[in-house]
Design an enzyme around this catalytic site. Structure first.
Site, PDB file in Angstrom:
ATOM      1  N   CYS A   1     -22.678   5.838   4.171  1.00 31.30           N
ATOM      2  CA  CYS A   1     -21.723   5.011   3.433  1.00 31.30           C
ATOM      3  C   CYS A   1     -22.337   4.628   2.086  1.00 31.30           C
ATOM      4  O   CYS A   1     -23.365   3.959   2.025  1.00 31.30           O
ATOM      5  CB  CYS A   1     -21.391   3.756   4.231  1.00 31.30           C
ATOM      6  SG  CYS A   1     -20.271   2.638   3.399  1.00 31.30           S
ATOM      7  N   MET A   2     -21.741   5.090   1.019  1.00 27.40           N
ATOM      8  CA  MET A   2     -22.308   4.864  -0.310  1.00 27.40           C
ATOM      9  C   MET A   2     -22.251   3.408  -0.742  1.00 27.40           C
ATOM     10  O   MET A   2     -23.009   2.990  -1.605  1.00 27.40           O
ATOM     11  CB  MET A   2     -21.623   5.758  -1.344  1.00 27.40           C
ATOM     12  CG  MET A   2     -22.049   7.210  -1.254  1.00 27.40           C
ATOM     13  SD  MET A   2     -23.846   7.474  -1.171  1.00 27.40           S
ATOM     14  CE  MET A   2     -24.355   6.925  -2.789  1.00 27.40           C
TER      15      MET A   2
END
Length: 189
Positions: free
Chosen positions: A93-94
């Site tokens: 998850c950025m």
């Protein structure tokens, strides 16, 4: 030492990337680096006291041209079951990196702080892997048991005869099984 061409926008950024890669190696991380240092494969061990303890994953780090101003892209090559890691691609998850990233951080921070914290504190309320999030929301014990099953399937270090524990190889396993084959649709509560 041979000259290394670094895929960055300035000589200063190239020196910084070279320094950060060397710090990662000096910290003892088993790391494979491509010739221009834009892609690294780093061995990550699961943090003690978590469902991921005992597992070993290969994590790919793709360096942007704007490094260190822009966070690297981090992807698990070895399959892992985690609400904030996409199962098929392994992308992390950025939001984890974009919100927390600062040019003051380096590659060691990713492997000593960011990823261990992500594995210690999965967030089922902002998932990339909805099946993992559903299991975690339903039952912490079911989640730990399922993580343990995936760990045994994908992330167990392989020790060959004559090898010491220090020279373990992580077999890159591939499987035709998908998460949906292993977890039924009624887990989407």
């Amino acid at each position: 030492m041979a000259n290394v061409v670094v895929n960055t926008t300035s000589p200063m950024a190239g020196r910084r990337l070279n320094r950060d890669v060397n710090r990662l190696l000096a910290a003892g991380y088993h790391t494979t680096v491509d010739d221009d240092m834009t892609n690294l494969d780093v061995r990550l061990e699961g943090p003690m006291g978590t469902a991921y303890e005992g597992g070993v994953w290969t994590v790919n780090v793709a360096m942007p041209q704007e490094y260190p101003l822009k966070a690297p892209r981090v992807r698990f090559v070895t399959k892992i079951l985690h609400p904030n890691i996409e199962f098929t691609t392994g992308l992390v998850c950025m939001n984890v990196f974009k919100q927390a990233w600062s040019a003051n951080y380096d590659l060691v921070n990713i492997f000593e702080t960011f990823l261990p914290q992500l594995l210690r504190h999965p967030n089922p309320h902002d998932p990339l892997n909805h099946h993992a999030a559903a299991i975690m929301k339903r039952s912490e014990q079911d989640f730990r048991d399922t993580v343990s099953m995936f760990l045994r399937m994908y992330a167990m270090p392989i020790v060959l005869p004559g090898q010491s524990k220090d020279s373990e190889n992580l077999e890159k396993r591939s499987s035709d099984l998908s998460l949906s084959d292993l977890i039924s649709d009624d887990d989407d509560d």
